[in-house]
Write a protein that holds these residues in place. Structure first.
Motif, mmCIF file in Angstrom:
data_model
loop_
_atom_site.group_PDB
_atom_site.id
_atom_site.type_symbol
_atom_site.label_atom_id
_atom_site.label_comp_id
_atom_site.label_asym_id
_atom_site.label_seq_id
_atom_site.Cartn_x
_atom_site.Cartn_y
_atom_site.Cartn_z
ATOM 1 N N LEU A 154 0.827 -1.200 0.000
ATOM 2 C CA LEU A 154 0.000 0.000 0.000
ATOM 3 C C LEU A 154 0.868 1.260 0.000
ATOM 4 O O LEU A 154 0.593 2.218 -0.728
ATOM 5 N N GLY A 155 1.912 1.248 0.824
ATOM 6 C CA GLY A 155 2.819 2.383 0.882
ATOM 7 C C GLY A 155 3.439 2.670 -0.485
ATOM 8 O O GLY A 155 3.527 3.824 -0.915
ATOM 9 N N ASP A 156 3.857 1.623 -1.164
ATOM 10 C CA ASP A 156 4.435 1.786 -2.505
ATOM 11 C C ASP A 156 3.403 2.363 -3.474
ATOM 12 O O ASP A 156 3.722 3.210 -4.307
ATOM 13 N N MET A 157 2.156 1.891 -3.357
ATOM 14 C CA MET A 157 1.102 2.345 -4.262
ATOM 15 C C MET A 157 0.774 3.824 -4.059
ATOM 16 O O MET A 157 0.428 4.521 -5.009
ATOM 17 N N PHE A 199 -3.638 8.380 -5.888
ATOM 18 C CA PHE A 199 -3.449 8.257 -4.444
ATOM 19 C C PHE A 199 -2.538 9.381 -3.936
ATOM 20 O O PHE A 199 -2.808 9.983 -2.901
ATOM 21 N N THR A 200 -1.458 9.630 -4.670
ATOM 22 C CA THR A 200 -0.512 10.671 -4.252
ATOM 23 C C THR A 200 -1.210 12.016 -4.129
ATOM 24 O O THR A 200 -1.044 12.729 -3.127
ATOM 25 N N GLU A 236 2.210 18.513 1.592
ATOM 26 C CA GLU A 236 3.073 18.245 0.447
ATOM 27 C C GLU A 236 4.105 17.168 0.792
ATOM 28 O O GLU A 236 4.840 17.286 1.769
ATOM 29 N N GLY A 237 4.130 16.117 -0.002
ATOM 30 C CA GLY A 237 5.081 15.031 0.227
ATOM 31 C C GLY A 237 4.620 13.988 1.225
ATOM 32 O O GLY A 237 5.384 13.080 1.577
ATOM 33 N N LEU A 238 3.354 14.091 1.669
ATOM 34 C CA LEU A 238 2.864 13.153 2.684
ATOM 35 C C LEU A 238 2.837 11.716 2.170
ATOM 36 O O LEU A 238 3.151 10.778 2.911
ATOM 37 N N ALA A 239 2.470 11.524 0.909
ATOM 38 C CA ALA A 239 2.391 10.163 0.363
ATOM 39 C C ALA A 239 3.745 9.468 0.435
ATOM 40 O O ALA A 239 3.850 8.316 0.869
ATOM 41 N N ALA A 240 4.798 10.163 0.009
ATOM 42 C CA ALA A 240 6.141 9.585 0.047
ATOM 43 C C ALA A 240 6.595 9.358 1.481
ATOM 44 O O ALA A 240 7.252 8.355 1.786
#
Length: 255
Positions: A216-219, A226-227, A235-239
């Motif tokens: 999930l983290g990778d996705m 999703f990003t 900003e940058g929370l997904a990564a």
């Protein structure tokens, strides 16, 4: 954004096909204009590519939708498996071409090819073995797992109020993780928030294993939709979540 007519031309499918995919929820356009025109973005084309790959392997549209909608779907892993099968198909075509050339030479030279030489290139055994192996792996990982079935069972009974509650919980957890970003993904505050996110998935959908959670983290980074949604909270929370989720999984697996 690209209009449906142009999108169909790029993908080599009919406009009618894209309309049907939209109707059954397999491929929803990112945007629909006031005039009803469908517009497709990069993430839509990435999903369409996966749909066509799975169709090439004779998956039903129902199975493809279940696979792609599964939160644990790993696009890179799927592409690597697609590549393995396509390479085997390429080898078969090359053998057939070589057989044609050999047949032409035998006719010109008046020689006779053995039955094995004539028909060996048409052998589908290796491709069928690859395909069956891949189909089984995909269905076990994405379409027929207990996690998938459990998610379907749980969410089918959710009311509008349930979804509202879940949405509020998601927002609160995202904000908590975003607040921990300055301290880094390995910080205890960030890890506690990620643990809360892990628990939320398990409580709301299915038993979320470390393998699924890591995927999930990778996705969150690999899929632009999703990003964009997650990064609305920072900003940058997904990564950041991906990195924190990997650390969280590593610690659980070492425990």
């Amino acid at each position: 954004m690209i209009k449906v007519n142009e999108a169909a031309k790029i993908a080599g499918v009919s406009v009618r096909t894209l309309h049907y995919y939209d109707k059954i929820g397999l491929l929803k356009p990112s945007q629909i204009g006031e005039n009803g025109y469908r517009f497709y973005g990069e993430a839509d084309f990435a999903r369409l590519q996966q749909i066509l790959f799975f169709k090439e392997l004779d998956f039903s549209l129902e199975d493809i939708k279940a696979i792609l909608d599964n939160p644990g779907f790993d696009r890179r892993s799927a592409l690597e498996s697609h590549m393995e099968l396509l390479v085997e198909k390429k080898r078969r075509i090359e053998r057939i071409i070589a057989s044609v050339e050999q047949t032409i030479q035998s006719i010109r030279g008046g020689t006779t090819m053995s039955k094995q030489e004539m028909f060996e290139p048409f052998d589908m055994k290796k491709i069928e073995e690859h395909q069956k192996k891949y189909e089984q792996e995909v269905k076990e990982k994405y379409g027929g797992t207990k996690a998938y079935e459990e998610s379907q069972r749980r969410t089918s009974g959710y009311t509008k109020e349930d979804w509202q509650r879940i949405s509020e919980q998601v927002g609160a957890i995202y904000r908590r993780i975003a607040a921990a970003m300055p301290k880094g993904p390995a910080d205890e505050e960030a890890q506690e928030a990620i643990g809360q996110w892990h628990k939320h998935i398990t409580d709301s959908y299915y038993e979320c294993t470390t393998e699924i959670f890591r995927g999930l983290g990778d996705m969150y980074v690999a899929d632009s939709r999703f990003t964009a949604n997650i990064d609305k909270y920072g900003e940058g929370l997904a990564a950041f979540m991906r990195d924190a989720m990997h650390i969280y999984c590593d610690r659980l697996e070492r425990a």
